[in-house]
Design a protein around this motif. Structure first.
Motif, PDB file in Angstrom:
ATOM      1  N   PHE A 123       0.864  -1.174   0.000  1.00 50.70           N
ATOM      2  CA  PHE A 123       0.000   0.000   0.000  1.00 50.70           C
ATOM      3  C   PHE A 123       0.906   1.231   0.000  1.00 50.70           C
ATOM      4  O   PHE A 123       2.067   1.141   0.369  1.00 50.70           O
ATOM      5  CB  PHE A 123      -0.918  -0.025   1.231  1.00 50.70           C
ATOM      6  N   THR A 126       2.891   2.027   3.119  1.00 45.20           N
ATOM      7  CA  THR A 126       3.859   0.958   3.420  1.00 45.20           C
ATOM      8  C   THR A 126       5.082   1.147   2.523  1.00 45.20           C
ATOM      9  O   THR A 126       6.231   1.115   2.978  1.00 45.20           O
ATOM     10  CB  THR A 126       3.228  -0.431   3.164  1.00 45.20           C
ATOM     11  N   ASN A 185      -5.147  -4.141  -0.869  1.00 50.21           N
ATOM     12  CA  ASN A 185      -5.844  -2.887  -1.165  1.00 50.21           C
ATOM     13  C   ASN A 185      -5.456  -2.339  -2.537  1.00 50.21           C
ATOM     14  O   ASN A 185      -6.314  -2.048  -3.365  1.00 50.21           O
ATOM     15  CB  ASN A 185      -5.512  -1.869  -0.063  1.00 50.21           C
ATOM     16  N   ASP A 214       0.239  -7.319   6.746  1.00 51.48           N
ATOM     17  CA  ASP A 214      -0.422  -6.019   6.879  1.00 51.48           C
ATOM     18  C   ASP A 214      -1.884  -6.417   7.020  1.00 51.48           C
ATOM     19  O   ASP A 214      -2.550  -6.800   6.059  1.00 51.48           O
ATOM     20  CB  ASP A 214      -0.178  -5.165   5.629  1.00 51.48           C
ATOM     21  N   CYS A 216      -4.790  -4.989   8.013  1.00 49.08           N
ATOM     22  CA  CYS A 216      -5.862  -4.029   8.286  1.00 49.08           C
ATOM     23  C   CYS A 216      -7.237  -4.468   7.804  1.00 49.08           C
ATOM     24  O   CYS A 216      -8.223  -4.013   8.344  1.00 49.08           O
ATOM     25  CB  CYS A 216      -5.494  -2.627   7.846  1.00 49.08           C
ATOM     26  N   ARG A 217      -7.339  -5.368   6.833  1.00 42.62           N
ATOM     27  CA  ARG A 217      -8.678  -5.867   6.435  1.00 42.62           C
ATOM     28  C   ARG A 217      -8.726  -7.396   6.604  1.00 42.62           C
ATOM     29  O   ARG A 217      -9.217  -8.125   5.746  1.00 42.62           O
ATOM     30  CB  ARG A 217      -8.998  -5.414   4.995  1.00 42.62           C
TER      31      ARG A 217
HETATM   32  C1  P61 Z   1      -7.205   3.779   2.352  1.00 45.75           C
HETATM   33  F1  P61 Z   1      -5.448   8.285   0.260  1.00 45.75           F
HETATM   34  N1  P61 Z   1      -5.475   2.911   3.765  1.00 45.75           N
HETATM   35  O1  P61 Z   1      -7.186   2.679   1.741  1.00 45.75           O
HETATM   36  P1  P61 Z   1      -3.314   4.294   8.279  1.00 45.75           P
HETATM   37  N2  P61 Z   1      -2.042  -0.575   4.901  1.00 45.75           N
HETATM   38  C2  P61 Z   1      -3.104  -0.615   4.062  1.00 45.75           C
HETATM   39  C3  P61 Z   1      -3.962   0.470   3.982  1.00 45.75           C
HETATM   40  O2  P61 Z   1      -5.027   0.400   3.186  1.00 45.75           O
HETATM   41  C4  P61 Z   1      -3.696   1.640   4.778  1.00 45.75           C
HETATM   42  C5  P61 Z   1      -2.561   1.621   5.631  1.00 45.75           C
HETATM   43  C6  P61 Z   1      -1.762   0.505   5.668  1.00 45.75           C
HETATM   44  C7  P61 Z   1      -6.235   3.960   3.451  1.00 45.75           C
HETATM   45  C8  P61 Z   1      -6.113   5.323   4.085  1.00 45.75           C
HETATM   46  C9  P61 Z   1      -5.279   6.193   3.216  1.00 45.75           C
HETATM   47  O3  P61 Z   1      -2.776   8.399   0.674  1.00 45.75           O
HETATM   48  C10 P61 Z   1      -3.591   7.684   1.520  1.00 45.75           C
HETATM   49  O4  P61 Z   1      -4.058   3.914   9.511  1.00 45.75           O
HETATM   50  C11 P61 Z   1      -3.348  -1.838   3.256  1.00 45.75           C
HETATM   51  O5  P61 Z   1      -4.101   5.132   7.321  1.00 45.75           O
HETATM   52  O6  P61 Z   1      -1.989   4.901   8.610  1.00 45.75           O
HETATM   53  C12 P61 Z   1      -4.513   2.784   4.700  1.00 45.75           C
HETATM   54  O7  P61 Z   1      -3.030   2.901   7.568  1.00 45.75           O
HETATM   55  C13 P61 Z   1      -2.198   2.800   6.477  1.00 45.75           C
HETATM   56  C14 P61 Z   1      -5.783   6.867   2.127  1.00 45.75           C
HETATM   57  C15 P61 Z   1      -3.932   6.256   3.434  1.00 45.75           C
HETATM   58  C16 P61 Z   1      -4.954   7.622   1.302  1.00 45.75           C
HETATM   59  C17 P61 Z   1      -3.090   7.019   2.614  1.00 45.75           C
HETATM   60  O8  P61 Z   1      -8.005   4.676   2.090  1.00 45.75           O
END
Ligand code: P61
Length: 468
Positions: A123, A126, A185, A214, A216-217
Motif C-alpha cells: 500500500f 507501506t 488494497n 499487513d 488491516c482488512r
Molecule cells: C485507504 F489516500 N489505507 O485505503 P493508516 N495498509 C493498508 C492500507 O489500506 C492503509 C494503511 C496501511 C487507506 C487510508 C489512506 O494516501 C492515503 O491507519 C493496506 O491510514 O496509517 C490505509 O493505515 C495505512 C488513504 C492512506 C490515502 C493514505 O483509504
C-alpha cells in the motif's frame, strides 16, 4: 442480487446536507478540481475511504466511558493486549495511533539501506515507509492480480515462485522480512488464500526470513476464505484468522479498517529483541507502551471493534453490500475490476471514458463529475496519483491502470445510499461523452497529487490534444 439486510438498527443519526449543484460547482472549482480539498460537509455520500470512517456500535461507545486515562498501566491496555493475543496469537502487542506508525516503527527498526521487502502489493504508506529507510518495496503479486478482468478467487495472492527467486537472488541478509497485505488494497481489495499463506510461509522458512501481515482488512479476507476456499466452509472466521496469523511472525494493523474505530492501530510480533527495540522507539516518538499515541478509551473501542468485526452476520452484510454495488454497475455494462473486492468497487476509467486519453486524467475527470453532478466523493487511483514526468525526457509516464475507487465505509450507509451511488454512476456512464479531460495548472516536484491544481479542457482543446 440478494444479500442479507443490515444486521443493526439505527440509534443515532447524523444529518446529511444536500447542497445545490451550483454550490458544488463553486466548491470544486475553488479546490482546483482536487477532491481532497472539498469540505466534507458539502458531500452527500462520501466514498473517499473506508479508513477511520466506520460507525461504532453502542457497545464500543459504551467502552469509551470506561476509558482509564492513567499514564501507565491503564486497564484498557491489558484488555486490548489479551484481545490481540487471542485473535492474532502474537506475544508482544504495541499500540500505535494508526497503521503507518506501526509500519514506520517496524521498518525503522529492522531495515537498512539497500534492503528489499517483498509484498503482494505494498500500500502507498507501506511503500513510502520502506523507501524512507533507503530500502526497496518489491511487489510480487500473482500475474492475475494485475489484470482487472482476470477471474481468480484469490487475486491478492503473493506468487511463491517469484518470492523464491527473489530470496535466492538477494539472500536473507538483504531481506529482513516478507509481508502479505490482506486484503490487497492496491490490487482492488482482493483476498489471499490460506493455501497461498502456507506456500509463502514454506518459502520464507526455507530462506529463514520472517513473515509479517499487513492485517488491516483481515476479517474481510478471512470471510472470503470461508466462502471460497475448499475446506474452510465449516470453520468460523475467527478460527480462520487464527490459522492465517499462525503462519506468520507478526503483523502491522491499521484498526481504522477492520478494527471498526475512527483512530487506532498496532504492531504485534513474537520476536522479543525486535519488540524491545521497537518499544524503545515508540517511547521516543509515539508514547508510553501501554497507550502508544491513543487515549485509554480509544484502546477500549479498538478491543471491542476487533471482536465485533468477526461477527459473521456483519461480514455477510458488509461484503454483500460492496458486492451489490458492483453487481448493479456490472448489470448496466459498466467496466469495473472483477471479482469485486472486500471494501470497494473500482471503476476502470480508461474503458468508461475511452474518448479521454490517459494524459488528460480520465479518472480524475470522473471523480470531479461524480461530485459536481451527484455530491458523491470517490478517489482517483491512476495517472494523477501515480503518473510522473520522466526525469530525462520530461514526458508524462502513466501507470497501467486508471481506476476510480468507491470505498464503502463500514456500517455507515444504507443500501438505499448504495443504490443512489449506482444510479448516479450509471447515469454518468450513459452521458460519458459529455465529460472532458483535465490538465494540470500547478504541480509540486514530488507527490504532486496532494497539491496539484487542475482545470477542465474546453471542446477545442480536448479535440486538439486527442488528435496530437
Ligand atoms: C485507504 F489516500 N489505507 O485505503 P493508516 N495498509 C493498508 C492500507 O489500506 C492503509 C494503511 C496501511 C487507506 C487510508 C489512506 O494516501 C492515503 O491507519 C493496506 O491510514 O496509517 C490505509 O493505515 C495505512 C488513504 C492512506 C490515502 C493514505 O483509504
Amino acid at each position: 442480487m440478494r444479500f442479507p439486510a443490515e444486521p443493526f438498527r439505527i440509534k443515532v443519526v447524523e444529518p446529511l446536507r444536500r447542497v445545490s449543484r451550483e454550490e458544488r460547482e463553486r466548491r470544486i472549482a475553488k479546490a482546483g478540481l482536487k477532491i481532497f480539498a472539498v469540505p466534507a460537509d458539502s458531500i452527500y455520500v462520501d466514498l473517499l475511504t473506508d479508513s477511520g470512517t466506520s460507525a461504532m456500535s453502542d457497545h464500543q461507545w459504551a467502552g469509551l466511558m470506561v476509558g482509564d486515562e492513567s499514564y501507565a498501566g491503564n486497564r484498557n491496555y491489558f484488555q486490548f493486549e489479551s484481545t490481540v493475543r487471542d485473535l492474532f496469537g502474537y506475544r508482544h502487542v504495541i499500540p500505535t495511533h494508526q497503521g503507518r506508525m506501526a509500519e514506520n516503527l517496524l521498518f525503522s527498526t529492522v531495515l537498512k539501506k539497500g534492503d528489499v521487502v517483498p509484498n503482494n502489493i505494498h500500500f502507498d504508506t507501506t511503500r513510502a515507509n520502506v523507501e524512507h529507510q533507503g530500502a526497496e518495496a518489491r511487489d510480487l503479486v500473482i500475474d492475475e492480480g494485475l489484470d482487472p478482468q482476470a477471474l481468480h478467487p484469490f487475486k491478492g495472492n503473493l506468487d511463491p515462485a517469484k518470492l523464491d527467486r527473489a530470496l535466492a537472488e538477494l539472500g536473507r541478509e538483504r531481506v529482513p522480512l516478507v509481508m502479505i497485505t490482506v486484503t490487497n488494497n492496491s490490487g482492488g481489495g482482493q483476498p489471499v488464500s490460506i493455501a497461498n499463506v502456507r506456500a509463502v510461509r514454506e518459502v520464507c522458512h526455507r530462506h529463514r526470513v520472517p513473515l509479517f501481515f499487513d492485517a488491516c482488512r483481515f476479517a474481510e479476507n478471512c470471510w472470503f476464505i470461508q466462502q471460497r476456499e475448499p475446506g474452510f466452509a465449516g470453520k468460523s472466521v475467527a478460527e480462520i484468522a487464527r490459522e492465517m496469523f499462525s503462519y506468520g511472525d507478526g503483523c502491522t494493523m491499521s484498526a481504522k479498517k477492520d478494527g471498526l474505530v475512527n483512530i487506532g492501530g498496532f504492531l504485534a510480533l513474537n520476536d522479543a529483541e525486535w519488540a524491545e527495540r521497537i518499544t524503545n522507539l515508540l517511547i521516543l516518538v509515539e508514547g508510553f507502551p501501554t497507550y502508544g499515541g491513543l487515549a485509554g478509551r480509544d484502546l477500549e473501542a479498538m478491543s471491542r471493534g476487533l471482536r465485533e468485526v468477526l461477527d459473521e452476520d456483519y461480514l455477510a452484510f458488509r461484503i454483500g453490500q460492496v458486492a451489490h454495488l458492483g453487481e448493479l454497475l456490472l448489470h448496466a455494462g459498466l467496466p469495473i475490476v472483477t471479482p469485486v473486492g472486500g471494501h470497494a468497487v473500482y471503476i476502470d476509467a480508461l474503458r468508461m471514458l475511452p474518448h479521454i486519453p490517459q494524459s488528460q486524467f480520465p479518472g480524475q475527470a470522473l471523480v470531479v463529475a461524480l461530485y459536481r453532478e451527484y455530491g458523491i466523493r470517490a478517489v482517483e487511483v491512476g495517472s494523477l496519483m501515480f503518473g510522473h514526468r520522466d526525469a530525462v525526457t520530461g514526458e508524462i509516464v502513466c501507470p497501467k491502470l486508471e481506476l476510480v475507487r468507491l470505498a464503502i465505509p463500514r456500517r455507515v450507509y444504507t443500501t438505499e445510499h448504495i443504490r443512489y451511488v449506482a444510479e448516479s454512476v450509471i447515469q454518468l456512464y450513459r452521458e460519458a461523452d459529455r465529460l472532458r479531460g483535465l490538465r494540470i495548472t500547478y504541480e509540486a516536484p514530488v507527490l504532486r497529487h496532494f497539491t496539484a491544481r487542475l482545470e477542465e479542457l474546453n471542446d477545442v482543446e480536448a479535440a486538439s490534444a486527442t488528435s496530437r
